[in-house]
Every structure is written in C-alpha cells, then in structure tokens.
Scaffold this active site. Structure first.
Site, PDB file in Angstrom:
ATOM      1  CD  GLU A  81      -9.139   1.189   7.617  1.00 31.48           C
ATOM      2  OE1 GLU A  81      -9.195   0.312   8.511  1.00 31.48           O
ATOM      3  OE2 GLU A  81      -8.492   2.247   7.751  1.00 31.48           O
ATOM      4  CG  ASP A 112      -9.130  -1.275  11.660  1.00 36.55           C
ATOM      5  OD1 ASP A 112      -8.089  -1.898  11.320  1.00 36.55           O
ATOM      6  OD2 ASP A 112      -9.575  -0.305  11.009  1.00 36.55           O
ATOM      7  CG  ASP A 150      -0.284  -0.375   2.527  1.00 34.04           C
ATOM      8  OD1 ASP A 150       0.952  -0.441   2.566  1.00 34.04           O
ATOM      9  OD2 ASP A 150      -1.000  -0.584   3.516  1.00 34.04           O
ATOM     10  CG  HIS A 187      -6.031  -1.870   8.674  1.00 35.49           C
ATOM     11  ND1 HIS A 187      -6.285  -0.703   9.369  1.00 35.49           N
ATOM     12  CD2 HIS A 187      -4.687  -1.972   8.595  1.00 35.49           C
ATOM     13  CE1 HIS A 187      -5.131  -0.142   9.692  1.00 35.49           C
ATOM     14  NE2 HIS A 187      -4.150  -0.886   9.246  1.00 35.49           N
TER      15      HIS A 187
HETATM   16  C1  GLP Z   1      -0.675   0.478   8.646  1.00 39.06           C
HETATM   17  C2  GLP Z   1      -0.359  -0.324   7.395  1.00 39.06           C
HETATM   18  C3  GLP Z   1      -0.575  -1.795   7.606  1.00 39.06           C
HETATM   19  C4  GLP Z   1       0.077  -2.219   8.907  1.00 39.06           C
HETATM   20  C5  GLP Z   1      -0.586  -1.528  10.066  1.00 39.06           C
HETATM   21  C6  GLP Z   1      -0.023  -1.918  11.421  1.00 39.06           C
HETATM   22  O1  GLP Z   1      -1.945   1.000   8.691  1.00 39.06           O
HETATM   23  N1  GLP Z   1      -1.101   0.094   6.240  1.00 39.06           N
HETATM   24  O2  GLP Z   1      -0.046  -2.503   6.493  1.00 39.06           O
HETATM   25  O3  GLP Z   1      -0.014  -3.603   9.060  1.00 39.06           O
HETATM   26  O4  GLP Z   1      -0.432  -0.142   9.897  1.00 39.06           O
HETATM   27  O5  GLP Z   1       1.096  -1.131  11.744  1.00 39.06           O
HETATM   28  P1  GLP Z   1       2.072  -1.453  12.906  1.00 39.06           P
HETATM   29  O6  GLP Z   1       2.902  -2.592  12.475  1.00 39.06           O
HETATM   30  O7  GLP Z   1       2.895  -0.194  13.062  1.00 39.06           O
HETATM   31  O8  GLP Z   1       1.263  -1.756  14.104  1.00 39.06           O
END
Ligand code: GLP
Length: 237
Positions: A139, A132, A66, A134
C-alpha cells in the site's frame, strides 16, 4: 518502460506471447503470479496455448505475489484457491512447483524471499495495480527496501476487494505480500491494467514522480518493464 495499448483481448494475447518466448528460451523459468480480475484474460489465453501444445509449464516454477492472512488454500477467496482454479488446473505445471505466501503461518513471511533467491530469482513477474497504486498488497507508504511481509490492508482496498466476499466484514484485515524490493528483484516485469477506474493511477505511476505514495511508480526505475493497457486505462496518458 515499454507501454503497449490495445483492446482487452489483444493485450491478453500479446502478454501471453511473452510467456511463450520466455518458456521456449528457458523451460524452467521462474514465474511471478498475480491475482485479481485483470490477469484472468491472460490466464485463459495461457491455458488455451497450453492445451494447443504451444507452451509448456512442465518445468516452470511459480511464486505468487500475495495472500490474505487467515485464509488457507481451501478458502474460495484465498489467492491459492484463485490460482488453482484460474490457472494451475488448466496448464501442465506441477502444483508442487507453485508457491503462494503462507497466509496462516505468517511468521515465516521473510523466508519467501530466500526461497525465491534459492530458486534462482524470478524471471518474469506479473502485476496488476490497485486504484491507490498498490502492487501486490504494498500500500502507499511501503518502503522501497521491503521484502515479503505482513501488511494491514487499507479500508479502501478492503472495500474495493469486498466485491468478491459476502460482506465487507469477511474481507481479511491483513495480507502477506512480496515487498517492493522482492518485486524489483525480478528480471522482467509485466504490469497489466484494464478499465477506466485505473486511468488516473496509470497516469500517476507512469508519468508522475517516483514516490512511495504511489508504490507502482518505482517501476520507472526497473530496466525491463512492459505495461499492457486497454484504451480506457491508458486514457489519461
Ligand atoms: C488486489 C491484489 C493486487 C491486484 C489488485 C487489482 O488487491 N492484491 O495484486 O493487482 O487487487 O485487482 P484487479 O485486477 O481486480 O483490479
């Protein structure tokens, strides 16, 4: 689904071994990259292994999950920048063989799936998970048949991710993300989760119903998923 529970350092090390095995078997493998704080330990370990000559990405290609809409690769909060700084600079991958969805020209989002397919499909997709549920930026409510598309970020996700920006106002409102179908097309998947903030969603996606309300729950239906958890993230299983 295979669940691996170990301390943070060990899950990074053990997940890295999957890359060692894959690239030994298939040096030109197609890797699916992820951002966020969770993969940082894994990326550091891959960099260490590469410097030690135990793994080579020289023939590998990568497609990231992404990107924020409106940020180009020079923005220090763009996911392209993140990947360059935290992984690509430190391994022997050819930058020309690394792809991140285009956050500026979003009209071409769906072409990303065609590019992945033309490259032969993703061999190993890495995922983190949002609180959440995702995956990528898919989402709750995202249809299972979604391909790479533009999404509006939820207020919750913007708030959680605002820790990396100067203020909440600077967090983009939209992102372009591989869809659920794009992710499910990968031949194998590694999901990593660390810390107690992820415990509840980890339980929900592994042990709860398969529902679009918990996007990661679809992984229950994928034939080759490994989930790497630290004890805090695994606490409610
Ligand atoms: C973001 C990314 C996700 C990721 C998530 C969790 O929103 N788009 O791909 O998995 O955050 O992030 P973290 O690893 O910092 O908890």
């Amino acid at each position: 689904m295979k669940i691996i529970i170990d301390n943070e350092e060990n899950i990074a090390r053990r997940a890295a071994q999957r890359y060692v095995e894959l690239l030994r078997e298939k040096p030109d493998a197609i890797l699916g990259g992820a951002t966020g704080s969770t993969p940082l330990g894994l990326y550091a370990e891959l960099a260490r292994l590469c410097k030690a000559g135990e793994i080579s990405f020289a023939r590998a290609r990568s497609f990231n999950l992404d990107e924020y809409v409106g940020l180009d690769g020079s923005h220090d909060q763009s996911y392209r920048y993140f990947m360059n700084e935290n992984l690509f600079k430190h391994i022997d991958i050819d930058l020309a063989n690394t792809r991140v969805p285009d956050g500026i020209n979003t009209a071409i989002a769906a072409e990303y799936d065609r590019e992945i397919e033309a490259a032969g499909g993703i061999d190993l997709q890495l995922l983190g998970i949002g609180v959440d549920g995702h995956i990528g930026f898919n989402e709750p409510g995202t249809p299972w048949d979604s391909v790479t598309h533009v999404v509006e970020l939820t207020e919750n996700t913007r708030e959680v991710n605002s820790r990396f920006f100067a203020s909440l106002d600077e967090v983009p409102t939209h992102a372009v993300t591989m869809g659920i179908k794009t992710v499910m097309n990968a031949r194998s998947i590694i999901l990593m989760a660390i810390g107690k903030s992820k415990a509840e969603i980890v339980r929900a996606f592994i042990q709860g119903p398969v529902t679009t309300e918990v996007p990661a729950s679809i992984l229950q239906l994928h034939p080759a998923v490994e989930v790497y958890l630290d004890p805090e993230a695994a606490a409610l299983l």
